[in-house]
Design an enzyme around this catalytic site. Structure first.
Site, PDB file in Angstrom:
ATOM      1  N   GLY A   1     -17.338  -7.020  -1.633  1.00  0.00           N
ATOM      2  CA  GLY A   1     -16.260  -6.168  -2.118  1.00  0.00           C
ATOM      3  C   GLY A   1     -15.199  -5.970  -1.068  1.00  0.00           C
ATOM      4  O   GLY A   1     -15.384  -6.302   0.109  1.00  0.00           O
TER       5      GLY A   1
ATOM      6  N   GLY B   1     -13.757  -0.629   2.116  1.00  0.00           N
ATOM      7  CA  GLY B   1     -13.651   0.743   1.646  1.00  0.00           C
ATOM      8  C   GLY B   1     -14.199   1.004   0.270  1.00  0.00           C
ATOM      9  O   GLY B   1     -14.047   2.117  -0.255  1.00  0.00           O
ATOM     10  N   THR B   2     -14.843   0.020  -0.363  1.00  0.00           N
ATOM     11  CA  THR B   2     -15.344   0.220  -1.729  1.00  0.00           C
ATOM     12  C   THR B   2     -16.731   0.852  -1.766  1.00  0.00           C
ATOM     13  O   THR B   2     -17.216   1.188  -2.849  1.00  0.00           O
ATOM     14  CB  THR B   2     -15.375  -1.113  -2.488  1.00  0.00           C
ATOM     15  OG1 THR B   2     -16.082  -2.092  -1.712  1.00  0.00           O
ATOM     16  CG2 THR B   2     -13.961  -1.607  -2.747  1.00  0.00           C
TER      17      THR B   2
ATOM     18  N   THR C   1     -21.618  -0.112   2.357  1.00  0.00           N
ATOM     19  CA  THR C   1     -22.579   0.505   3.273  1.00  0.00           C
ATOM     20  C   THR C   1     -23.161   1.770   2.672  1.00  0.00           C
ATOM     21  O   THR C   1     -24.356   2.054   2.830  1.00  0.00           O
ATOM     22  CB  THR C   1     -21.888   0.815   4.611  1.00  0.00           C
ATOM     23  OG1 THR C   1     -21.303  -0.382   5.135  1.00  0.00           O
ATOM     24  CG2 THR C   1     -22.876   1.364   5.617  1.00  0.00           C
TER      25      THR C   1
ATOM     26  N   GLU D   1      18.502   4.642  -5.633  1.00  0.00           N
ATOM     27  CA  GLU D   1      17.231   5.058  -6.242  1.00  0.00           C
ATOM     28  C   GLU D   1      17.420   5.420  -7.711  1.00  0.00           C
ATOM     29  O   GLU D   1      16.529   5.174  -8.536  1.00  0.00           O
ATOM     30  CB  GLU D   1      16.645   6.245  -5.465  1.00  0.00           C
ATOM     31  CG  GLU D   1      16.340   5.954  -4.004  1.00  0.00           C
ATOM     32  CD  GLU D   1      15.411   4.773  -3.839  1.00  0.00           C
ATOM     33  OE1 GLU D   1      14.528   4.570  -4.695  1.00  0.00           O
ATOM     34  OE2 GLU D   1      15.565   4.025  -2.852  1.00  0.00           O
TER      35      GLU D   1
ATOM     36  N   HIS E   1      17.176   2.224  -9.710  1.00  0.00           N
ATOM     37  CA  HIS E   1      15.791   1.818  -9.956  1.00  0.00           C
ATOM     38  C   HIS E   1      15.190   2.612 -11.112  1.00  0.00           C
ATOM     39  O   HIS E   1      14.565   2.055 -12.028  1.00  0.00           O
ATOM     40  CB  HIS E   1      14.945   2.050  -8.694  1.00  0.00           C
ATOM     41  CG  HIS E   1      15.156   1.029  -7.629  1.00  0.00           C
ATOM     42  ND1 HIS E   1      15.074  -0.317  -7.850  1.00  0.00           N
ATOM     43  CD2 HIS E   1      15.434   1.169  -6.292  1.00  0.00           C
ATOM     44  CE1 HIS E   1      15.290  -0.972  -6.717  1.00  0.00           C
ATOM     45  NE2 HIS E   1      15.521  -0.087  -5.757  1.00  0.00           N
TER      46      HIS E   1
END
Length: 663
Positions: free
Chosen positions: A197, A200-201, A204, A420, A423
């Site tokens: 994976g 950070g998924t 461990t 901005e 956008h």
């Protein structure tokens, strides 16, 4: 007796033996070499003494005329009368050498520096091995740490967001608890589980939960702990680790970052004597060789399965690969609830709402989000963490920290507001586009302004319409600047937008088969990371005509969406001006204000906004017209109004700034 004490005693014995050997070969003065004082007087009277050296203790050394060296001692020091009487009477007079220091004292004085150097050498040898409680003679010992049942408090209740991965490893716990139930039906539990994976998924964490649920010994080690500079050490450590595990069976061995030792062999680096390859060979034998490994389950984790050796992944070694992917919206809500257990929350906090606004976050990212929200509440001296703190933490992680110390001129701030607003306007008008969530002209990270989009649901694939709408919205900022200020004054703020739009268009044509002229064919390979044994690039044989057609199609996709965005902008130019004014006043607007702008109604103020403060700041500025005129005529940058949060430093406009639209 501990290993450290045993090694210390061993080195002390070696040191004493070496000192004894050297001491035996060192020259020493014995009584057999000493001459009687009477004989010395006779030799003196006979003229046989060439020279004599007398020290303060009455010791006389020198050389005879025959070349023979001698040593004698004056009896009684310097009492010449007594000596003369003894000589006249023919009495044999003999002195004694001064008493020498003891053997142990000599050893201590002479060898203490060497003992100290040996001790320092042992210390540094242990440090080079990474500590781990092993002595200097324990190179081949395993560095795996064994954790008892009391040391592991993690259970499956602490793991959320990966229900499928949990279901696959839960049977390991059942096997470790009741192995007979599986053996009756001839079933064999996988001897190796590979957790794959992104970082950070929770790979461990999932391994810890398995050990915590099974209540069995748990050995943990990193892949880099096997390999040392000495050839054969890694293989010896693998053997020692499995020997310890067999004694504690049933148990679990967890190898984190196994790609450090399990890379593909035959890459042309190191040859047959490569230490890493020897370590991998020993691991292959231990996992599935002539000797069985009953009761020992190996769990390994990696985020790069493509570089692992095929022999390591075959059935019998790592029988099963468990993918621990990024959580979906429901999984993110579960993970947030796990991390929110220790945080005092306000009543307005809803994990499902936060999960919807954090697409693509891993378990580690969500844990960081909760921590940032708690730190933000602590800085404000609050007793509970509210939804406002979670929103601020999410904006900080996704867009970067606010650069409040940065000040830009009023004209440049207005251009950023138009950019901005362009956008956001195009993002609201084109079909199949993620809703605009927030627009801000407060500088964050490397961007002068940010437009955020919040998807209504997690997207696992993208349609052609969605991709082209993204291209149109990316060019919205540049088109707004061009319509308001003209082509000659378009800024460099759209550099990142152009890069992303071009990348999407190129992939649509060359990789995703979304071009009608070229059809569903692959013309370019996605760039990947370069590993040992891999190629740095993929070559595609393209004719000049095909390459020219690809360039034409990419340009056609970009021009088509650019023109569409420009037409939409001209039709709704009044909304663009209104959104610019709203941004100049509030600096940050959210979905509610954008809804009002798109409906062409009165814009409601943001939550917590006080119009009284704004009017006071305007009246103060109007009362000081002379000061304002002086500031405008001077070389100093124009000061921004108080309600627009001016900062003391002028922005550096010489470098292009990235204007990102986070999604």
């Amino acid at each position: 007796m501990s290993d450290m004490a045993k090694n210390l005693i061993l080195w002390l014995v070696i040191a004493v033996v070496l000192m004894s050997v050297f001491q035996s070969f060192s020259p020493s003065t014995t009584e057999e070499q000493q001459m009687d004082y009477t004989r010395f007087i006779q030799d003196v009277r006979q003229g046989q003494i060439r020279d004599a050296n007398v020290d303060r203790n009455g010791v006389i050394t020198g050389e005879k005329r025959s070349g023979e060296e001698y040593i004698t001692v004056i009896p009684g020091g310097y009492d010449r009368d007594l000596i003369n009487d003894l000589v006249k009477q023919g009495v044999r007079a003999q002195g004694k050498l001064p008493e020498e220091t003891s053997f142990l004292t000599t050893i201590f004085v002479s060898w203490f520096p060497m003992i100290l150097l040996i001790g320092v050498w042992i210390f540094f040898m242990r440090q080079m091995q990474g500590g781990g409680g092993k002595g200097a003679m324990s190179f081949g010992k395993s560095k795996a740490r064994q954790l008892s049942e009391e040391q592991i408090k993690t259970t499956f209740a602490d793991v959320a967001g990966c229900d499928e991965a949990k279901a696959e490893v839960e049977e390991l716990v059942e096997y470790l608890r009741e192995p007979e139930r599986f053996q009756k039906l001839g079933g064999r539990i996988p001897s190796g589980i590979l957790l794959v994976g992104q970082p950070g998924t929770g790979k461990t964490l999932l391994a810890k939960a398995i050990a915590g649920e099974a209540k069995v010994p748990f050995f943990t080690i990193s892949g880099s702990d096997f390999v040392e500079m000495f050839v054969g050490v890694g293989a010896s450590r693998v053997r020692d680790m499995f020997e310890q595990a067999k004694k504690a069976a049933p148990c679990i061995i967890f190898i984190d970052e196994i790609d450090a030792v399990g890379r593909k062999r035959g890459s042309g680096i190191g040859g047959g004597h490569d230490e890493r390859e020897q370590t991998l060979n020993q691991m292959l034998v231990e996992m599935d060789g002539f000797e069985g490994n009953e009761g020992v389950i190996v769990i390994a984790a990696t985020n790069r399965p493509d570089v692992l050796d095929p022999a390591l992944l075959r059935p019998g070694r790592f029988d099963r690969q468990v993918t621990v992917g990024l959580p979906d919206i429901r999984g993110r809500a579960q993970i947030l609830k796990v991390h929110m257990r220790k945080v005092p929350l306000n009543d307005d906090v809803k994990a499902s709402v936060i999960a919807r606004g954090t697409p693509g976050f891993s378990g580690a990212d969500l844990a960081n989000l909760v921590n940032e929200a708690a730190l933000g509440a602590a800085r404000k001296a609050l007793r509970v963490v509210g939804m406002k703190e979670f929103d601020a933490a999410k904006d900080k992680i996704m867009m970067g920290s606010e650069r409040k110390s940065m000040v830009i001129s009023e004209s440049e701030k207005e251009m950023t507001a138009y950019h901005e607003a362009g956008h956001a306007l195009i993002g609201r008008l084109v079909p199949d586009h993620d809703p605009v969530y927030k627009v801000s002209i407060i500088p964050r990270g490397r961007a002068l302004g940010v437009t955020m989009y919040l998807p209504e649901q997690d997207r696992f694939s993208h349609s052609k319409q969605h991709l082209e709408s993204n291209i149109s919205s990316l060019y919205g900022g540049r088109i707004a600047e061009q319509l308001i200020y003209g082509s000659d004054k378009v800024s460099t703020g759209a550099s990142n937008d152009i890069e992303r739009a071009t990348d999407i268009a190129r992939k649509m044509v060359t990789q995703w088969g979304l071009s009608e002229k070229l059809g569903p064919m692959l013309f370019a390979q996605e760039e990947g990371e370069i590993f040992l044994g891999g190629s740095s690039s993929k070559s595609f044989h393209l004719s000049e005509e095909t390459a020219k057609l690809i360039d034409e199609e990419i340009k056609a996709v970009i021009n088509r969406n650019y023109q569409r965005a420009e037409e939409l902008m001209k039709e709704n130019i009044d909304i663009l001006h209104a959104m610019k004014d709203c941004l100049m006043k509030y600096e940050t607007i959210d979905a509610l204000q954008i809804d009002d702008l798109m409906a062409r109604t009165t814009v409601r103020p943001p939550a917590g906004w006080d119009d009284k403060d704004s009017s006071d700041s305007k009246s103060n500025k109007s009362n000081g017209d002379s000061t304002t005129e002086q500031e405008a005529s001077s070389d100093e940058p124009e000061q921004v109004k108080d309600d627009e949060k001016a900062s003391p430093v002028k922005a550096d406009t010489s470098k292009p700034s990235d204007d990102t639209a986070a999604s």
